[in-house]
Design a protein around this motif. Structure first.
Motif, mmCIF file in Angstrom:
data_model
loop_
_atom_site.group_PDB
_atom_site.id
_atom_site.type_symbol
_atom_site.label_atom_id
_atom_site.label_comp_id
_atom_site.label_asym_id
_atom_site.label_seq_id
_atom_site.Cartn_x
_atom_site.Cartn_y
_atom_site.Cartn_z
ATOM 1 N N PHE A 82 0.851 -1.190 0.000
ATOM 2 C CA PHE A 82 0.000 0.000 0.000
ATOM 3 C C PHE A 82 0.884 1.236 0.000
ATOM 4 O O PHE A 82 1.052 1.914 1.005
ATOM 5 C CB PHE A 82 -0.904 -0.017 1.234
ATOM 6 N N GLN B 70 1.450 4.511 -0.282
ATOM 7 C CA GLN B 70 1.054 5.907 -0.273
ATOM 8 C C GLN B 70 0.812 6.356 1.148
ATOM 9 O O GLN B 70 0.605 5.551 2.044
ATOM 10 C CB GLN B 70 -0.199 6.159 -1.117
ATOM 11 N N GLU C 59 0.067 7.623 -11.662
ATOM 12 C CA GLU C 59 0.178 7.751 -10.212
ATOM 13 C C GLU C 59 0.810 9.093 -9.876
ATOM 14 O O GLU C 59 1.794 9.505 -10.470
ATOM 15 C CB GLU C 59 1.037 6.626 -9.641
ATOM 16 N N PRO D 289 -3.584 12.635 -2.787
ATOM 17 C CA PRO D 289 -4.434 11.592 -2.208
ATOM 18 C C PRO D 289 -5.561 11.162 -3.135
ATOM 19 O O PRO D 289 -6.062 10.049 -3.030
ATOM 20 C CB PRO D 289 -4.977 12.261 -0.933
ATOM 21 N N ASN E 83 -5.174 7.970 -8.665
ATOM 22 C CA ASN E 83 -5.533 6.561 -8.734
ATOM 23 C C ASN E 83 -4.515 5.692 -8.015
ATOM 24 O O ASN E 83 -3.307 5.938 -8.084
ATOM 25 C CB ASN E 83 -5.617 6.126 -10.198
ATOM 26 N N PRO E 84 -4.946 4.636 -7.352
ATOM 27 C CA PRO E 84 -4.008 3.697 -6.729
ATOM 28 C C PRO E 84 -3.288 2.894 -7.801
ATOM 29 O O PRO E 84 -3.710 2.840 -8.951
ATOM 30 C CB PRO E 84 -4.915 2.814 -5.859
ATOM 31 N N SER F 251 -11.688 8.786 -1.592
ATOM 32 C CA SER F 251 -10.861 8.577 -2.778
ATOM 33 C C SER F 251 -10.735 7.084 -3.037
ATOM 34 O O SER F 251 -11.052 6.247 -2.171
ATOM 35 C CB SER F 251 -9.475 9.208 -2.621
ATOM 36 N N ARG G 166 -7.985 5.517 -3.309
ATOM 37 C CA ARG G 166 -6.945 4.999 -2.406
ATOM 38 C C ARG G 166 -7.540 4.604 -1.061
ATOM 39 O O ARG G 166 -7.105 3.634 -0.438
ATOM 40 C CB ARG G 166 -5.833 6.033 -2.227
ATOM 41 N N ASP G 167 -8.541 5.345 -0.611
ATOM 42 C CA ASP G 167 -9.230 4.971 0.624
ATOM 43 C C ASP G 167 -9.994 3.659 0.440
ATOM 44 O O ASP G 167 -10.109 2.862 1.372
ATOM 45 C CB ASP G 167 -10.200 6.074 1.050
ATOM 46 N N LEU H 179 -9.066 1.155 -1.514
ATOM 47 C CA LEU H 179 -8.064 0.097 -1.413
ATOM 48 C C LEU H 179 -7.620 -0.109 0.030
ATOM 49 O O LEU H 179 -7.475 -1.249 0.497
ATOM 50 C CB LEU H 179 -6.864 0.441 -2.301
ATOM 51 N N ASP H 180 -7.422 0.972 0.743
ATOM 52 C CA ASP H 180 -6.996 0.873 2.143
ATOM 53 C C ASP H 180 -8.035 0.131 2.976
ATOM 54 O O ASP H 180 -7.696 -0.690 3.844
ATOM 55 C CB ASP H 180 -6.784 2.287 2.705
#
Length: 367
Positions: free
Chosen positions: A144, A146, A168, A172, A175-176, A247, A249-250, A252-253
């Motif tokens: 992960f 970022q 990339e 924030p 895109n992941p 987002s 990324r959130d 994915l997290d």
């Protein structure tokens, strides 16, 4: 002569494209086999690559630790060979270390990368514990990569700006690394053909996003798809209950945390060259022939007397029907000369014409 160990390690890095955490000699056998076989193992990422010896460039087998269910020690920590039993999803593997200290060290690294946490009870030195902490940090950054976004800013990019954009950035809202502009069938195919790259893909869907997961169960791999809807400048993951983030990324997290980091984003590794080759020498002995530079011709008008006489081109022969196919020349009147007559000739002509007129006048008067 065998290549140095450092060179071989670099060659393996170009093949696997995963960070090296630990390495050493070990013995391995599958449950049901009689004897152990000697290998040289390298723990890269969450995978153990097995080589026949230290000089082998390409691995013979590999064990994916993200499919690890449990790891048990067959003998207590005493001065005897240590044997571990790794229960994977589809098989059981036994690892044997002749030295108990080496076995305990291997157990620490395996449990750290598999469970994403350092085991509570470890008989290791303080320096080895610090090394495990660094490995845990590096592995989480790899899965992960970022910085957690600042939720107070609530930055959101509309769906249309995400489609087809896989660049990339440090923002924030970017895109992941596992975002791909593919369909559900294409995402499942990517996860099936290259499971070592990861098992989470985020992709665009009709007016929304989707998350495709590949999970390995006892009955085989299972694919799951989740929908993510953009609503009022936030993203809503359609779960029970729904989860709101700001987002991709959130998103994915959230999936990584809920699966206790057993899953990891699908990232295609980049292979880099490790040798600098000298380009071949170009043959410069044959020089190109320079083009000649000719000054343009200047046309000037000259007097007709100064110009050389020109011979008109011969007239083409003409075929007639009454001479049995023979050719004769046709008389063509020559073109009048463009040049003017000299003044002396004109004077003589005028004198002759004047004399003729006088003679005619005299003859008429006598009649």
């Amino acid at each position: 002569m065998a290549a140095p160990r450092r060179v071989i390690t670099k060659r393996r890095a170009t093949i696997t494209a995963l960070p090296l955490y630990h390495s050493g000699a070990l013995l391995k056998k599958y449950t049901g086999e009689k004897d152990f076989k000697k290998y040289y193992g390298e723990l890269r990422g969450s995978t153990i690559f097995l080589y026949m010896d230290e000089t082998q460039d390409t691995y013979t087998e590999k064990l994916d630790l993200h499919m690890l269910k449990s790891m048990e020690m067959d003998s207590p920590y005493v001065k005897t060979p240590t044997i571990f039993t790794l229960s994977l999803i589809n098989e059981e593997v036994q690892l044997k270390m002749e030295c108990p200290d080496k076995g305990e060290e291997w157990r620490g690294f395996i449990m750290t990368v598999a469970n994403k946490e350092i085991p509570s009870k470890m008989q290791l030195l303080p320096g080895q514990i610090e090394r495990l902490k660094q490995v845990l940090y590096d592995e989480k950054e790899r899965l992960f990569p970022q910085t957690p976004p600042d939720l107070s800013k609530k930055s959101f990019i509309p769906c249309s700006s995400f489609l087809g954009n896989t660049q990339e950035t440090d923002s924030p809202a970017a895109n992941p690394p596992c975002f791909f502009d593919v369909s559900r069938q294409e995402a499942e195919r990517m996860l099936t053909e290259n499971p070592e790259y990861g098992n989470i893909i985020i992709r665009p869907s009709t007016s929304s996003y989707a998350v495709t997961l590949r999970q390995d169960n006892l009955s085989g791999p299972v694919f799951k798809n989740y929908r993510v809807l953009p609503i009022d400048r936030v993203l809503v993951i359609e779960l029970d209950p729904p989860v709101t983030v700001h987002s991709l990324r959130d998103v994915l997290d959230h999936f990584l945390k809920e699966t206790k980091y057993r899953l990891r984003p699908y990232v295609i590794p980049q292979v880099y060259d490790n040798k600098i080759e000298v380009p071949p020498m170009l043959d410069r002995s044959t020089k190109p022939v320079p083009h000649a530079r000719v000054a343009p011709m200047i046309h000037t008008q000259t007097a007709c007397a100064d110009m050389p006489p020109t011979t008109p081109p011969p007239d083409p022969p003409c075929q007639t029907s009454d001479n049995n196919g023979e050719y004769i020349k046709v008389d063509v009147p020559s073109k009048p000369s463009v040049c003017t007559r000299p003044a002396k000739v004109d004077e003589e002509l005028r004198t002759i014409l004047k004399a003729r007129r006088e003679n005619l006048y005299k003859a008429g008067s006598h009649d």
